[in-house]
Design a protein around this motif. Sequence first.
Motif, mmCIF file in Angstrom:
data_model
loop_
_atom_site.group_PDB
_atom_site.id
_atom_site.type_symbol
_atom_site.label_atom_id
_atom_site.label_comp_id
_atom_site.label_asym_id
_atom_site.label_seq_id
_atom_site.Cartn_x
_atom_site.Cartn_y
_atom_site.Cartn_z
ATOM 1 N N UNK A 132 0.289 -1.306 -5.050
ATOM 2 C CA UNK A 132 1.305 -1.451 -6.087
ATOM 3 C C UNK A 132 2.066 -2.748 -5.861
ATOM 4 N N UNK A 133 2.397 -3.427 -6.938
ATOM 5 C CA UNK A 133 3.159 -4.670 -6.837
ATOM 6 C C UNK A 133 4.542 -4.383 -6.240
ATOM 7 N N UNK A 134 5.005 -5.289 -5.397
ATOM 8 C CA UNK A 134 6.303 -5.103 -4.749
ATOM 9 C C UNK A 134 7.453 -5.134 -5.753
ATOM 10 N N UNK A 135 7.264 -5.861 -6.819
ATOM 11 C CA UNK A 135 8.293 -5.929 -7.848
ATOM 12 C C UNK A 135 7.602 -6.131 -9.196
ATOM 13 N N UNK A 136 8.362 -6.115 -10.257
ATOM 14 C CA UNK A 136 7.811 -6.270 -11.598
ATOM 15 C C UNK A 136 8.736 -7.166 -12.411
ATOM 16 N N UNK A 137 8.210 -7.800 -13.443
ATOM 17 C CA UNK A 137 9.047 -8.661 -14.283
ATOM 18 C C UNK A 137 9.958 -7.833 -15.174
ATOM 19 N N UNK A 149 0.859 -1.185 0.000
ATOM 20 C CA UNK A 149 0.000 0.000 0.000
ATOM 21 C C UNK A 149 0.894 1.233 0.000
ATOM 22 N N UNK A 150 0.683 2.096 -0.962
ATOM 23 C CA UNK A 150 1.503 3.295 -1.115
ATOM 24 C C UNK A 150 0.676 4.508 -0.719
ATOM 25 N N UNK A 151 1.180 5.264 0.250
ATOM 26 C CA UNK A 151 0.523 6.505 0.672
ATOM 27 C C UNK A 151 0.974 7.651 -0.219
ATOM 28 N N UNK A 152 0.069 8.583 -0.505
ATOM 29 C CA UNK A 152 0.448 9.735 -1.303
ATOM 30 C C UNK A 152 -0.227 10.987 -0.760
#
Length: 489
Positions: A109-114, A98-101
């Motif tokens: 948001x995914x913790x990582x990406x391919x 969870x990303x605060x803005x």
Amino acid sequence: MSALTALARLRAIRDGVAQPITTVRHCHLAPNPLVFVPLRLAGEAAAPLGAMVGTDPGHPRLLVVPQPRNRDLRFAFAAELAEVVLPYIEGFGKTTEIVERKGGEPYERCLDAPQILVPNRQAVAFAGMLGRSTRFRRSDGPYPVHPSVPLLGRWLTYFADRWQQPGSALLLAATEALGAHWATGQSDLEDANLAALLGWIDPPAGTTGSRAAQDAEDPLLWPPAGPATDPGFDNEVLGPAIRAYEEAPTERAVERVAQALRTQLEPTWRLMWRAADLLRALPEGSRVRDRWETDRGSFTRFVERVAEGAPPQARRDGAVGAAARLAGLERARASYDVQRAYDDPLVMAEYRLTGEAFAGTVTAADPEHIEGEGRSRKLRPLITVSTDDPVRLAPGTAVGSPDRRGHAAEIVEIADGEITLKITKGMGRSKVPLPGSVPEPGERVTYTSLTDDFQSSAALPDPERTPWTHGGPPQEYVPSDDDAQEEWS
């Protein structure tokens, strides 16, 4: 080509080895990327011939199309490729944060990406063509395909689109990434040969880069990195193997084609992991992480789009969508150039040569200088910088410093190599500047007019209000059987 890059090329010729043109790595490199080395049939832009794919350098998976002109075999290849690619991609969508803005709702948001690595720009184009040729296919009706095939097509299209985004690292071409960090003694066209490029960057012991690059031109030692194959191989090895399969489509005939393709793919497979190791050895630039977070956000949104059952990407953008995409690409390019310069003194040196930046030593400082009176009083420290750089900035120009995030200044006066600057941001909110926020005499500093604070693009109309000069409001896109008629070539 910039002046410094041209100089680095001359030094590469003199010293016999490629010269670094950066001090840090400007692209994200995943711990476990998926390497994809494709081959296609000569004369067919998107007819797959074979591929080597996987995340383990020692255990690649070889995919083969024994007769690329056979439609069923082509889509069987796509289904096999999906067996490798889709689980790799989907594994990154399972763990989120969870990303605060500020001023907005928190988001997931995914913790990582391919990350997919391919040999060159041509392989990127092939991936895009393969995605375009498969994303509209159906698992029912006439000419059904495996359900994974259209999903693979959507993902390949997504990665090919992201590759066009400056600074994105979801899909990386090895020759492009290496060429952005080293200058060789050969032309840009020759740098497109992965074996020759690596020969200059990391020549074998006892030889020079130019000698290693010449050896790399022998297709028997180093076959082309794809997706095109060597004409000699096509005529003498591949052609007879495919004809033998046509005459008798047995397992032995398939293995003959597979063995032929393995000899073409394995050298490039080794080169790909060697390229990844060379890039990984460079320290990562400080702003690379920010760009990777942007990639993660984009990946997350596409995962959600797929999960919601949205239709595949349209064959063409509407007028408003195309304008928005172009504006986004232009902004991303400008931002990427600025971030590279702020991360890397060698890149910044290019702007020092053009007068858009300068470096020097602080000779005087007045950290408590005040402007205005009464309630309009503002803390505006002054510093004087001595420089030998050719400064082509006018008084009043706003400048920033790569050494201090959030720091901003304004040029007050330029005279005889002495530049007076007024600090306007990055000092804190108190009546005196925070310790270390104002450069002190004797400190080496760099300032530039390059900024990442760009004005937002002009407002675009809603798609339904597209003016008639641009085709009028577009019709709602609904995938049809006509989309699936797209040819592989």
